[in-house]
Design an enzyme around this catalytic site. Structure first.
Site, mmCIF file in Angstrom:
data_model
loop_
_atom_site.group_PDB
_atom_site.id
_atom_site.type_symbol
_atom_site.label_atom_id
_atom_site.label_comp_id
_atom_site.label_asym_id
_atom_site.label_seq_id
_atom_site.Cartn_x
_atom_site.Cartn_y
_atom_site.Cartn_z
ATOM 1 N N HIS A 179 73.627 51.578 48.405
ATOM 2 C CA HIS A 179 73.748 50.997 47.055
ATOM 3 C C HIS A 179 73.797 52.142 46.050
ATOM 4 C CE1 HIS A 179 72.947 47.595 44.121
ATOM 5 N NE2 HIS A 179 72.975 48.691 43.353
ATOM 6 N N HIS B 238 75.765 53.803 42.364
ATOM 7 C CA HIS B 238 76.641 53.753 41.198
ATOM 8 C C HIS B 238 77.159 55.162 40.923
ATOM 9 C CE1 HIS B 238 75.432 49.634 40.007
ATOM 10 N NE2 HIS B 238 74.266 49.990 40.520
ATOM 11 N N LYS C 136 80.300 42.176 45.709
ATOM 12 C CA LYS C 136 79.055 42.209 44.944
ATOM 13 C C LYS C 136 78.939 40.997 44.020
ATOM 14 C CE LYS C 136 75.170 43.910 43.444
ATOM 15 N NZ LYS C 136 75.064 45.168 42.693
ATOM 16 N N HIS D 124 72.852 40.925 43.584
ATOM 17 C CA HIS D 124 71.859 41.275 42.568
ATOM 18 C C HIS D 124 71.022 40.017 42.357
ATOM 19 C CE1 HIS D 124 70.469 43.505 38.862
ATOM 20 N NE2 HIS D 124 69.980 42.291 38.671
ATOM 21 N N HIS E 16 68.324 46.066 46.142
ATOM 22 C CA HIS E 16 67.170 46.604 45.392
ATOM 23 C C HIS E 16 66.038 45.588 45.207
ATOM 24 C CE1 HIS E 16 69.567 44.627 42.340
ATOM 25 N NE2 HIS E 16 70.343 45.673 42.132
ATOM 26 N N ASP F 29 70.282 52.756 44.487
ATOM 27 C CA ASP F 29 70.631 52.194 43.178
ATOM 28 C C ASP F 29 70.663 53.299 42.123
ATOM 29 O OD1 ASP F 29 71.385 50.271 41.323
ATOM 30 O OD2 ASP F 29 69.334 49.643 40.890
#
Length: 391
Positions: free
Chosen positions: A57, A59, A143, A181, A219, A293
């Protein structure tokens, strides 16, 4: 260049009440950094050799920020599931392929890091897009962002069961994981209860309706999430766990004043939930695996009256994970969490290369500069115990 890391409306609303990052590791009450490991004598230099980890995970943003941060992930990880919440979001396979090329061009010349791409699920995603994604061999998940839940989620799903059932069925047919999420966005639900309510109102019904759908609850932050994941059929529901949710609880949001560099979504929870996460990952369950994350934002977009949610932890994540497992006398279970459970769940081969983790103190940089500003990492300016290097 910073368009992709702008603050969403949701960030602004939440940020007015939630923030903090402790300025000293020694001030964090929930982790002891002085405990001996049971594996070797304290006086000896402790070293571990483990299969190269992956980040399930991550970004990376785009533009100048991407160029600044991707080398840090490539240094520590072999592969990463790359999140699609750019501006505009990565909603098609063609966009995912193009984004992947941008990432590859931003890597150091000698890097063999492999970005594993994802699609951003919307109310209008078509089943044909799922088929195209699977055939592309570069997209490995879809996602689910509930609309308004986090950074750049305004284009997310507003009615999962009313508008996305054909897409979900297509995902089952193509064995395409749904990456979730897990928070509701109803403003009447307390910020600290949004994960629990999501499980009961969305995730549990989803798993019952699609028992063969592979789901990653991203997460996770609560005992409720741990219990839910452990109650599901192994191999179909799993979870990623971040460094910050293993070492910080919600007290850390407020100690010494409101500090922006510890604000993330899902927000930190009570100490009892942190302990449940630590227990879940260190007892060797195959259902949990590494997902940082890591979410870079320019300092100016964090240190302001309406700051962004996200912690940039890519440079320190392995050090923090190692410390958590050391504290629990579970270093023998670290490799499975970092390197085995993730690829096994996704049906991918484990990495062949190794890395070394050594008990060597090192200082985290205060910040990382890029063309338009600088990014402050987790534990900026502090000393950490574990250092990773390639073998």
């Amino acid at each position: 260049m910073l368009a992709s890391i702008g603050t969403s409306v949701s960030d602004c609303q939440v940020m007015r009440t939630l923030l903090f990052f402790p300025s000293k590791i020694s001030r964090i009450p929930v982790v002891s950094f002085g405990r001996k490991s049971s594996l070797k004598a304290y006086s000896a230099k402790m070293e571990l050799s483990i299969t190269r980890p992956d980040d399930w995970h991550l970004h990376l943003r785009d533009g100048d920020v991407l160029k600044a941060v991707v080398p840090h992930s490539a240094q520590h990880f072999g592969r990463a599931i790359v999140m699609p919440n750019l501006k505009p979001p990565i909603t098609t396979t063609a966009a995912a392929v193009a984004y992947r090329e941008e990432i590859l061009k931003s890597l150091p010349a000698d890097s063999d890091f492999k970005p594993l791409m994802t699609l951003y699920l919307t109310d209008t995603t078509s089943p044909m897009e799922i088929k195209l994604a699977r055939e592309s061999q570069v997209v490995f998940g879809v996602k689910l962002y509930p609309a308004g839940a986090t950074t750049n989620s305004q284009d997310g799903v507003t009615d999962l069961f009313g508008k996305c059932l054909p897409v979900l069925q297509e995902m089952v047919e193509h064995n395409m994981p749904l990456l979730v999420h897990g928070e509701v966005t109803n403003p009447e639900v307390d910020m600290f209860d949004r994960e629990k309510v999501f499980i009961e109102t969305i995730l549990r019904p989803l798993v019952l309706k699609f028992p063969r759908l592979k789901v990653v609850m991203e997460h996770v932050t609560t005992m409720d999430a741990v219990n839910f994941v452990e109650s599901c059929n192994e191999g179909f529901v799993a979870a990623t766990v971040t460094p910050q949710h293993l070492v910080l609880n919600r007290n850390s949001l407020f100690q010494g004043g409101l500090q922006p560099h510890n604000f993330c979504l899902p927000v930190l929870k009570r100490e009892i939930h942190r302990q449940a996460l630590v227990s879940a990952v260190t007892r060797g369950s195959k259902r949990f695996f590494l997902g940082t994350d890591s979410a870079p934002h320019d300092r100016r977009r964090k240190e302001c009256s309406c700051g962004c949610a996200g912690i940039y932890n890519a440079p320190v994540a392995l050090s923090v994970y190692a410390k958590v497992f050391e504290k629990e006398n579970a270093l023998d279970k670290l490799e499975a969490f970092t390197s085995f459970n993730g690829p096994d769940f996704y049906g991918l081969p484990r990495n062949n290369s190794k890395i070394k983790l050594s008990k060597t103190p090192w200082k985290v940089p205060e910040s990382f500069s890029y063309a338009s500003g600088d990014i402050v990492p987790m534990f900026a300016g502090e000393m950490l115990d574990w250092l990773s290097s390639p073998l």
